[in-house]
Write a protein that holds these residues in place. Sequence first.
Motif, PDB file in Angstrom:
ATOM      1  N   GLU A 172     -23.778  22.433  13.591  1.00 20.18           N
ATOM      2  CA  GLU A 172     -22.494  21.576  13.037  1.00 20.18           C
ATOM      3  C   GLU A 172     -23.575  20.370  14.014  1.00 20.18           C
ATOM      4  O   GLU A 172     -23.982  20.553  14.473  1.00 20.18           O
ATOM      5  N   VAL A 173     -23.258  19.348  12.876  1.00 21.52           N
ATOM      6  CA  VAL A 173     -23.552  17.696  13.687  1.00 21.52           C
ATOM      7  C   VAL A 173     -22.729  17.070  14.342  1.00 21.52           C
ATOM      8  O   VAL A 173     -21.681  16.444  13.682  1.00 21.52           O
ATOM      9  N   GLN A 174     -22.665  15.976  15.784  1.00 16.90           N
ATOM     10  CA  GLN A 174     -21.741  15.181  15.828  1.00 16.90           C
ATOM     11  C   GLN A 174     -22.960  14.140  16.072  1.00 16.90           C
ATOM     12  O   GLN A 174     -23.807  14.153  16.725  1.00 16.90           O
ATOM     13  N   ILE A 175     -22.352  12.822  15.787  1.00 15.83           N
ATOM     14  CA  ILE A 175     -22.996  11.883  16.294  1.00 15.83           C
ATOM     15  C   ILE A 175     -21.880  11.097  16.844  1.00 15.83           C
ATOM     16  O   ILE A 175     -20.911  10.389  16.665  1.00 15.83           O
ATOM     17  N   PHE A 176     -22.955  10.438  18.101  1.00 10.31           N
ATOM     18  CA  PHE A 176     -22.287   9.586  18.977  1.00 10.31           C
ATOM     19  C   PHE A 176     -22.646   7.702  18.821  1.00 10.31           C
ATOM     20  O   PHE A 176     -24.173   7.175  18.790  1.00 10.31           O
ATOM     21  N   SER A 177     -21.786   7.020  19.058  1.00  7.75           N
ATOM     22  CA  SER A 177     -22.260   5.864  19.082  1.00  7.75           C
ATOM     23  C   SER A 177     -21.802   5.284  20.804  1.00  7.75           C
ATOM     24  O   SER A 177     -20.970   5.651  21.348  1.00  7.75           O
TER      25      SER A 177
END
Length: 227
Positions: free
Chosen positions: A197-202
């Motif tokens: 899994e990959v999550q990207i945060f602004s």
Amino acid sequence: MKLRLSILAMSILTLAAANAAQLSISIANQSSEFTSANRLAVHAVDGSGLSAGNHDTDPTHMWLNSGDGTFPGGTPASDPDRPGQLAHITFNLGGTFTIGSFHVWNYNEVNANNQQSFTNRGVQTLTISIASTLNGTYTPLIDPANNTTTWTFAQAPGNGAYTGELFSLSAPVSAAFVRFDIKTNYGDANGLVGLSEVQIFSVPEPATWLLLGLGGVTLSIFSRRRD
Ligand SMILES: [Ca+2]
């Protein structure tokens, strides 16, 4: 007054941190995926296998590439990709955002029948690049840990208590697409490599920071009048 300013600065930082938001990302493309065993690229961004921040060991909750074609069922059948690398996967952020951090759960497969671990299919080294359009120019990001464009993900533990790794950029960057170009895995000899899994945060835009700052000043003045 110094104390008041410190509290103000801390408030701004706290507000900024609170505004870091997980982006709703999708897969723009991948060099290959293991279709017959349902180890599709989408499983790296759909939250599958995640519970309370832990990723499970079920391979149908992960992306796996086709490797060198030794095992049937990949699309395409083998993953030649670009010279010198095993695979790539590109994430669509769903718009242009200022990103500051990302969370990665590496490939965490364990065979449910015999408990054999396949975490050697995890990503070891890679470059991470950003672009404003899918087919535009990709700019590699610097890993703050070594000041080079080579990033390293830790091997997954092969159990269900896997919390992944959180990475922060040295400075936020504006991007619409993020691409992982995977160079090496943790030893799988058939070139198989994947991710759980990959999550990207602004982070808030600079203009938002200014507004937060002005809001803080206003609050400070209001507070002084009540003294
Ligand atoms: Ca998953």
